[in-house]
Design a protein around this motif. Structure first.
Motif, PDB file in Angstrom:
ATOM      1  N   ILE A  15       0.834  -1.204   0.000  1.00  0.00           N
ATOM      2  CA  ILE A  15       0.000   0.000   0.000  1.00  0.00           C
ATOM      3  C   ILE A  15       0.868   1.253   0.000  1.00  0.00           C
ATOM      4  N   ASN A  19       0.787   4.038  -2.907  1.00  0.00           N
ATOM      5  CA  ASN A  19       0.484   5.442  -2.603  1.00  0.00           C
ATOM      6  C   ASN A  19       1.593   6.366  -3.105  1.00  0.00           C
ATOM      7  N   ILE A  82      -3.516   3.685   4.620  1.00  0.00           N
ATOM      8  CA  ILE A  82      -4.661   2.889   4.173  1.00  0.00           C
ATOM      9  C   ILE A  82      -5.818   3.808   3.759  1.00  0.00           C
ATOM     10  N   LEU A  83      -6.054   4.835   4.584  1.00  0.00           N
ATOM     11  CA  LEU A  83      -7.136   5.776   4.263  1.00  0.00           C
ATOM     12  C   LEU A  83      -6.844   6.529   2.962  1.00  0.00           C
ATOM     13  N   LEU A  85      -5.218   5.428   0.439  1.00  0.00           N
ATOM     14  CA  LEU A  85      -5.528   4.507  -0.660  1.00  0.00           C
ATOM     15  C   LEU A  85      -7.033   4.482  -0.933  1.00  0.00           C
ATOM     16  N   VAL A  86      -7.826   4.543   0.138  1.00  0.00           N
ATOM     17  CA  VAL A  86      -9.279   4.578  -0.019  1.00  0.00           C
ATOM     18  C   VAL A  86      -9.724   5.869  -0.705  1.00  0.00           C
ATOM     19  N   PHE A  87      -8.995   6.974  -0.392  1.00  0.00           N
ATOM     20  CA  PHE A  87      -9.355   8.284  -0.975  1.00  0.00           C
ATOM     21  C   PHE A  87      -9.024   8.379  -2.464  1.00  0.00           C
ATOM     22  N   ALA A 133      -6.175  12.418   5.306  1.00  0.00           N
ATOM     23  CA  ALA A 133      -6.018  11.003   5.665  1.00  0.00           C
ATOM     24  C   ALA A 133      -5.314  10.869   7.008  1.00  0.00           C
ATOM     25  N   SER A 137      -6.892   9.524  10.581  1.00  0.00           N
ATOM     26  CA  SER A 137      -6.149   8.468  11.269  1.00  0.00           C
ATOM     27  C   SER A 137      -5.800   8.886  12.697  1.00  0.00           C
ATOM     28  N   LEU A 349     -17.533  -0.079   8.983  1.00  0.00           N
ATOM     29  CA  LEU A 349     -16.870  -0.074   7.686  1.00  0.00           C
ATOM     30  C   LEU A 349     -15.884  -1.228   7.547  1.00  0.00           C
TER      31      LEU A 349
END
Length: 396
Positions: A15, A19, A82-83, A85-87, A133, A137, A349
């Motif tokens: 990840i 990123n 991780i967040l 990557l979600v964004f 992000a 976090s 989630l």
């Protein structure tokens, strides 16, 4: 867990690399040597500290006093990755919109009319995404490590004996004493519980992950017991089995804590008596047998209880709410789910789901409660703060 953790560590690296590639591609400022050095230095340090906390589980005082704060910061970085990557899908859509805005502006420029406000706004969102992000976090790690909510429930039951009116039960669940729930944090929970002046304290499993903290934790519970009129009761969770249930059983056996394992005990309050039941964690050989295992445990737990007696059931696994409602047990208390731990608009989630996930459930005049837990084994909570639950019995 031991087999999953190395996979998670490898996934974090993947990840982080993904990123980095996207940041360099989309944001020119990230192409500099300084940006790259800072990014990979933070990633390396965070990856190492997170891995050490998972795999080595050090038990020294030095670790808990000095290293844990650094580990928390490391989790802020890792979870932020991780967040981010979600964004990125959202950022990709914004880039498409930005491209169209730029194309429109070029067309307008040729006509002598141009409005760059939308483009500036979208660019600001794009550049703010990495900061956002990390902000989310950091908020989640802070919630897990620093917040503690005390929730109160007054539950009315028809025909409740007068002596039981106002009887107060405090529930603690899923403390996971260890790297992310220290003895100091445990002291905080005990202090908050004592302030509520409960008649009884129940602990619904997953008390401990680091067995070096077992003896001092039990001693703290022994000290609290002197202030709890009707004592402290405990039922097994799955993490007791993960660590060393025999060692934990020995220590609890020497303590003032009452362990209920597919059994019950009468609690006499004045001239009235109610029964407290506790069931073990269900470990079926296969999924198809889990219902039968729960029913088997319940059959043992209700043995020799007089008909019509008021009952309270303790269970770590929330599926026992099915048995509680079926048996018309007035109150069933459980944990295990951590309330989903990461919630948005009341929904988890995370890719875990239970029929009874979090909070209070009711069928006719019976209740079941799934406690979100006071601790966690990953220091991150969002929309689901750590909790102590207080239940007061009332006559309907």
């Amino acid at each position: 867990m031991r087999t999953i953790q190395p996979i998670l560590m490898l996934l974090i690296l993947i990840i982080s690399y993904g990123n980095w590639r996207l940041l360099v591609k989309w944001f020119p400022t990230w192409k500099s040597y300084i940006s790259g050095t800072i990014y990979w230095l933070m990633t390396a340090v965070s990856w190492s500290l997170v891995g050490a906390s998972w795999l080595l589980r050090p038990d020294s005082t030095f670790y808990y006093e000095w290293i844990i704060p650094l580990v928390d910061l490391s989790f802020v970085w890792v979870i932020g990755q991780i967040l981010l990557l979600v964004f990125f899908p959202i950022l990709f859509a914004l880039r498409k919109i930005l491209h169209r805005v730029r194309t429109t502006e070029i067309s307008k420029d040729n006509k002598g009319v141009a409005d760059t406000s939308r483009r500036t706004f979208i660019q600001s969102i794009l550049y703010a995404a990495p900061v956002l992000a990390l902000g989310v976090s950091g908020t989640g790690v802070y919630s897990a490590e620093k917040e503690m909510v005390v929730r109160h429930f007054t539950l009315p039951f028809p025909g409740l004996d007068q002596e039981l009116k106002g009887f107060k039960i405090a529930q603690i669940s899923d403390t996971h004493l260890g790297p992310f729930f220290t003895l100091d944090r445990f002291d905080e929970v005990i202090h908050l519980v004592i302030q509520e002046k409960p008649d009884m304290v129940v602990i619904t499993g997953d008390l401990i992950d680091d067995l070096s903290l077992l003896v001092p934790a039990v001693e703290k519970l022994n000290q609290m017991d002197a202030l709890i009129p009707y004592g402290i009761y405990f039922c097994w969770g799955n993490h007791e089995y993960f660590r060393d249930i025999n060692r934990i059983r020995v220590e609890l056996g020497k303590s003032k804590i009452h362990v209920l394992q597919n059994s019950n005990t009468p609690i006499t309050v004045g001239a009235s008596t109610f029964y407290l039941l506790g069931v073990d964690y269900p470990w079926p050989e296969n999924v198809s047998k889990k219902d039968a295992i729960r029913q088997q445990f319940m059959k043992k737990a209700v043995e020799n209880i007089p008909n019509g007696a008021f009952k309270v059931l303790l269970a770590h696994h929330p599926d026992f709410l099915f048995e509680g409602f079926a048996e018309k047990i007035p109150l069933t208390l459980s944990g295990h789910t951590h309330g989903g731990q990461v919630n948005f608009l009341g929904r988890s989630l995370l890719p875990v789901s239970y029929y009874y996930m979090r909070g209070l459930y009711q069928e006719n005049d019976t209740y079941g409660y799934v406690n979100p837990g006071a601790g966690q084994w990953i220091p991150f909570r969002l929309g689901c703060p750590p909790e102590i639950s207080i239940f007061t019995l009332e006559n309907k």
